[in-house]
Design an enzyme around this catalytic site. Structure first.
Site, PDB file in Angstrom:
ATOM      1  N   ARG A 170      -0.890  -8.162   5.341  1.00  0.00           N
ATOM      2  CA  ARG A 170      -1.289  -6.997   6.145  1.00  0.00           C
ATOM      3  C   ARG A 170      -1.780  -7.417   7.523  1.00  0.00           C
ATOM      4  O   ARG A 170      -1.493  -6.754   8.514  1.00  0.00           O
ATOM      5  CB  ARG A 170      -2.375  -6.195   5.425  1.00  0.00           C
ATOM      6  CG  ARG A 170      -1.863  -5.499   4.174  1.00  0.00           C
ATOM      7  CD  ARG A 170      -2.982  -4.829   3.413  1.00  0.00           C
ATOM      8  NE  ARG A 170      -3.961  -5.843   3.016  1.00  0.00           N
ATOM      9  CZ  ARG A 170      -5.248  -5.610   2.810  1.00  0.00           C
ATOM     10  NH1 ARG A 170      -5.744  -4.395   2.960  1.00  0.00           N
ATOM     11  NH2 ARG A 170      -6.054  -6.580   2.439  1.00  0.00           N
ATOM     12  N   ASN A 209      -2.400  -2.308   0.867  1.00  0.00           N
ATOM     13  CA  ASN A 209      -2.004  -2.784  -0.456  1.00  0.00           C
ATOM     14  C   ASN A 209      -1.885  -1.601  -1.404  1.00  0.00           C
ATOM     15  O   ASN A 209      -2.701  -0.676  -1.362  1.00  0.00           O
ATOM     16  CB  ASN A 209      -3.039  -3.762  -1.018  1.00  0.00           C
ATOM     17  CG  ASN A 209      -2.992  -5.114  -0.352  1.00  0.00           C
ATOM     18  OD1 ASN A 209      -2.010  -5.489   0.273  1.00  0.00           O
ATOM     19  ND2 ASN A 209      -4.076  -5.868  -0.478  1.00  0.00           N
TER      20      ASN A 209
END
Length: 92
Positions: free
Chosen positions: A20, A38
């Protein structure tokens, strides 16, 4: 260039490897807004909005494997219409 938004789901070893954060870095470098988060199934969801060519570059980066520590097995993406305005690229 026209403005577009996509939503993508990235599968493989993409959690716990900085995916990320490096996606955020790449997206900001390309001038995109959106987020990376996530999901419970071990995948990462990415929403990216901006110039069509820049969004396509991010998709290609995701498909090429993202950060070195990740192992991307599959990327699915489709056009997206976010419910609110995205002013930055964030990690959720």
């Amino acid at each position: 260039m026209s403005k577009v938004c996509i939503i993508a789901w990235i599968y493989g070893r993409v959690q716990g490897v900085g995916f990320r954060y490096t996606t955020q870095y790449e997206a900001k470098k390309l001038g995109l807004t959106g987020y990376a988060k996530n999901l419970d199934d071990g995948s990462v969801e990415v929403v990216a909005c901006g110039d069509e060519g820049q969004v396509e570059k991010l998709i290609q980066w995701l498909k090429s494997g993202g950060p070195r520590s990740a192992r991307v097995e599959r990327v699915l993406s489709e056009p997206h219409h976010p419910s609110g305005e995205l002013t930055d690229f964030r990690i959720r």
